[in-house]
Design an enzyme around this catalytic site. Sequence first.
Site, mmCIF file in Angstrom:
data_model
loop_
_atom_site.group_PDB
_atom_site.id
_atom_site.type_symbol
_atom_site.label_atom_id
_atom_site.label_comp_id
_atom_site.label_asym_id
_atom_site.label_seq_id
_atom_site.Cartn_x
_atom_site.Cartn_y
_atom_site.Cartn_z
ATOM 1 C CB SER A 66 -17.248 21.132 19.554
ATOM 2 O OG SER A 66 -17.157 20.991 18.158
HETATM 3 N N1 SAM Z 1 -13.931 23.344 15.547
HETATM 4 C C1 SAM Z 1 -15.116 24.164 15.553
HETATM 5 C C2 SAM Z 1 -15.144 25.131 16.682
HETATM 6 O O1 SAM Z 1 -14.222 25.140 17.508
HETATM 7 O O2 SAM Z 1 -16.093 25.923 16.716
HETATM 8 C C3 SAM Z 1 -16.379 23.364 15.495
HETATM 9 C C4 SAM Z 1 -16.543 22.703 14.195
HETATM 10 S S1 SAM Z 1 -18.210 22.404 13.696
HETATM 11 C C5 SAM Z 1 -18.706 21.146 14.799
HETATM 12 C C6 SAM Z 1 -17.817 21.571 12.148
HETATM 13 C C7 SAM Z 1 -17.326 22.504 11.077
HETATM 14 O O3 SAM Z 1 -16.788 21.707 10.021
HETATM 15 C C8 SAM Z 1 -18.421 23.365 10.455
HETATM 16 O O4 SAM Z 1 -18.077 24.716 10.542
HETATM 17 C C9 SAM Z 1 -18.467 22.880 9.015
HETATM 18 O O5 SAM Z 1 -18.804 23.883 8.091
HETATM 19 C C10 SAM Z 1 -17.050 22.374 8.822
HETATM 20 N N2 SAM Z 1 -16.867 21.424 7.710
HETATM 21 C C11 SAM Z 1 -17.674 20.420 7.305
HETATM 22 N N3 SAM Z 1 -17.139 19.783 6.250
HETATM 23 C C12 SAM Z 1 -15.949 20.417 5.979
HETATM 24 C C13 SAM Z 1 -14.927 20.221 4.985
HETATM 25 N N4 SAM Z 1 -14.991 19.266 4.057
HETATM 26 N N5 SAM Z 1 -13.859 21.045 5.011
HETATM 27 C C14 SAM Z 1 -13.765 22.028 5.942
HETATM 28 N N6 SAM Z 1 -14.709 22.263 6.886
HETATM 29 C C15 SAM Z 1 -15.787 21.461 6.909
#
Ligand code: SAM
Length: 220
Positions: A66
Amino acid sequence: MKDIGKTRFDSERKQMVLELGRKGITDQKVLDAFLRVPRHVFVEDAFQDRAYGDHPLPIGLGQTISQPYMVALMTQILQLSGTERVMEIGTGSGYQAAILSGLVEKVYSVERIKKLSERAEDILLHKLRYRNIILIVSDGSYGLSQYAPFDRIIVTAGSPPDVPKALLSQLADGGRLVIPKGDRYIQTLTVIDKKGDEFITSYEGGCVFVPLIGKYGWNE
Ligand code: SAM
């Protein structure tokens, strides 16, 4: 956390933190956490030179690390004192977990894509040696009932308008949930405080996250 020594990125990191301050991040503990965590270690090699710009970057498998401002804003909104047990949904690169690590007692971070969780594990637990982060591979829309309740919950993927009920039920009394919710491509940053049996909701403006995919999220 292991000290990786001085690098050519130190001055770029300071500039990024000054910019976060200019954009309205006022919590000094949050700004100090951004000074400590080497963001370039979390981005792919091809994007190293852009690691300290204020924008999201790809981390593979269609996911992103992000934008620093959004990570800082969500962290500031959590209002951390240092004693909290925090659940993060969406480990991604692991950067948000690293920022939280220095500000709370324990971080439980959930990622649905095993390869991303393994990549984050390599960076967080082996390269940088954080000791208070637990990484779990599962559908975070169920939360983590085995570790609940949590003082804070942060969701770093975009939820549908109905916040997953499990997340609300796993919030401790006096706890706070920060979650982007709305439609699949654009959301509102939403804050939910639990006071006794009541949930009090407030809004912090628009944001754009990849979707929360799962049983209580969006379809794949
Ligand atoms: N917090 C992260 C970082 O610091 O890099 C960025 C997160 S990225 C914008 C969103 C993440 O949420 C992705 O890696 C995606 O695979 C994960 N995601 C989506 N749905 C999810 C779920 N139901 N449970 C866990 N992770 C999930």
